[in-house]
Structures are given as C-alpha cells and as structure tokens.
Design a protein around this motif. Structure first.
Motif, mmCIF file in Angstrom:
data_model
loop_
_atom_site.group_PDB
_atom_site.id
_atom_site.type_symbol
_atom_site.label_atom_id
_atom_site.label_comp_id
_atom_site.label_asym_id
_atom_site.label_seq_id
_atom_site.Cartn_x
_atom_site.Cartn_y
_atom_site.Cartn_z
ATOM 1 N N GLY A 24 0.746 -1.230 0.000
ATOM 2 C CA GLY A 24 0.141 0.032 -0.198
ATOM 3 C C GLY A 24 0.866 1.355 -0.164
ATOM 4 N N TYR A 25 1.931 1.249 0.612
ATOM 5 C CA TYR A 25 2.893 2.396 0.625
ATOM 6 C C TYR A 25 3.540 2.666 -0.621
ATOM 7 N N VAL A 26 4.020 1.737 -1.061
ATOM 8 C CA VAL A 26 4.470 1.589 -2.568
ATOM 9 C C VAL A 26 3.648 2.116 -3.482
ATOM 10 N N THR A 27 2.215 1.585 -3.603
ATOM 11 C CA THR A 27 1.247 2.036 -4.571
ATOM 12 C C THR A 27 0.757 3.455 -4.426
ATOM 13 N N SER A 28 0.484 3.998 -2.973
ATOM 14 C CA SER A 28 0.261 5.323 -2.844
ATOM 15 C C SER A 28 1.509 6.346 -3.088
ATOM 16 N N PHE A 29 2.755 5.836 -2.767
ATOM 17 C CA PHE A 29 3.577 6.935 -3.260
ATOM 18 C C PHE A 29 3.711 7.075 -4.690
ATOM 19 N N SER A 30 3.713 5.722 -5.311
ATOM 20 C CA SER A 30 3.901 5.867 -6.833
ATOM 21 C C SER A 30 2.773 6.832 -7.287
ATOM 22 N N SER A 31 1.481 6.571 -6.800
ATOM 23 C CA SER A 31 0.282 7.263 -7.558
ATOM 24 C C SER A 31 0.701 9.013 -7.253
ATOM 25 N N LYS A 77 11.428 4.124 -10.476
ATOM 26 C CA LYS A 77 11.080 2.859 -9.906
ATOM 27 C C LYS A 77 10.416 2.948 -8.398
ATOM 28 N N VAL A 78 9.366 2.496 -7.986
ATOM 29 C CA VAL A 78 9.260 2.192 -6.465
ATOM 30 C C VAL A 78 8.943 0.761 -6.270
ATOM 31 N N LEU A 79 9.630 0.280 -5.378
ATOM 32 C CA LEU A 79 9.569 -1.009 -4.974
ATOM 33 C C LEU A 79 9.451 -1.317 -3.384
ATOM 34 N N TRP A 82 4.463 13.716 0.406
ATOM 35 C CA TRP A 82 3.692 12.415 0.441
ATOM 36 C C TRP A 82 3.212 12.157 1.859
ATOM 37 N N ALA A 83 4.126 12.172 2.557
ATOM 38 C CA ALA A 83 3.758 11.822 4.030
ATOM 39 C C ALA A 83 2.983 12.800 4.525
ATOM 40 N N ASP A 84 3.000 14.001 4.343
ATOM 41 C CA ASP A 84 2.188 15.163 4.863
ATOM 42 C C ASP A 84 0.785 15.350 4.294
ATOM 43 N N THR A 85 0.634 15.000 3.044
ATOM 44 C CA THR A 85 -0.538 15.187 2.402
ATOM 45 C C THR A 85 -1.465 13.949 2.267
ATOM 46 N N THR A 86 -0.778 12.726 2.326
ATOM 47 C CA THR A 86 -1.666 11.530 2.014
ATOM 48 C C THR A 86 -2.486 11.054 3.214
ATOM 49 N N VAL A 87 -3.851 11.030 3.064
ATOM 50 C CA VAL A 87 -4.581 10.517 4.308
ATOM 51 C C VAL A 87 -4.408 9.127 4.389
#
Length: 151
Positions: free
Chosen positions: A9-16, A28-30, A107-112
């Motif tokens: 989920g972290y990988v998918t969220s940051f990739s998005s 690449k995000v792995l 990403w960490a600050d804005t992601t719900v």
C-alpha cells in the motif's frame, strides 16, 4: 492486518502521488526484500529507485485488553540516484536526490493514511538521513512511522 499488504500500500500510494505531483515521476518504487542493497546488479533499475522497507514495530498493550489493538510500525524509504562522472552530472544527481526526498516528505504530509489501506490510521515522517555518496550512486533514507490497526 497483513504487513506485506500494508507495505504494498505504501508503494502504490507513493507511486500514485509521484505520478500526479508536478515534479518528475520516480522511475521505480519497490518493496525492499532480502538483504541485498546492491541495486546496480538489477537490470530493471536504470537511474533512480525508492524502496520501502519495514523496520521495527511496537504495540500498545492495555491492561484490561486481551491483546493489543494497535501497532506502531516504523518503516523507511531508501532512495538511490545514479551519479554521473561529470561535475554537472553530480550536481544534477544531488538536485534530484533532494527533490525525491522532498517528494517523500510531501507525500507523508498530504496523504490521508486510510487511503493506503483501511488498517493504517496515521503516517508521520520521523527523520531524514544525510546523503551518502557511494561508487556510482547517491543514497539516503527517509524514516516514517504509522499506527496500524491490529485485527
């Protein structure tokens, strides 16, 4: 709670997030697996990569409860950027490293957190390491903590 699914989920969220951000998208995000950090041996990684890795975790254990209900999960994003041999190429690599680090912080600050998975309550940045210059690449670690629901 499946920690591997949360890591995915972290990988998918940051990739998005990276693909919709105004800065260039990360190549690449792995998920980090195993103990091999030598990314130069991987044929699918060309210039830059962000790898998410789970670290230690701790639980809150309430006196009246049968089991803990939350996990404080530490994790990190390991960032690698290929470094060129020319002086201007080195400056570009450092600029890109700072840009990727900034993108992870944003990403960490804005992601719900609940958009990562419904089990993640919070995501907080806890630190950024200095940039290390290795043979042919730059690396740094961005550290986070999440509170995760234990089912």
């Amino acid at each position: 709670m499946d920690r591997n699914a949360i890591l995915s989920g972290y990988v998918t969220s940051f990739s998005s997030y990276s693909s919709t951000d105004s800065r260039p998208t990360v190549e690449k995000v792995l998920k980090f697996s195993g103990a091999n950090l030598d990314i130069r041996k991987r044929a699918d990684i060309k210039r830059e990569v962000v790898m998410f890795r789970l670290l230690s975790g701790s639980t809150n254990y309430l006196l009246d409860a049968d089991k803990p209900n939350e996990l404080n999960q530490n994790f990190e994003a390991i960032v690698y950027v290929e470094q060129a041999d020319t002086h201007s190429g080195k400056d570009t690599a450092y600029d890109r490293m700072l840009e990727l680090t900034d993108q992870l912080i944003d990403w960490a600050d804005t992601t719900v957190a609940t958009t990562i998975t419904s089990d993640v309550y919070t995501i907080t940045i806890t630190g950024v390491d200095s940039i290390d210059e290795e043979d042919g690449y730059l690396s740094t670690n961005v550290k986070f903590q999440s509170i995760i629901k234990i089912s």
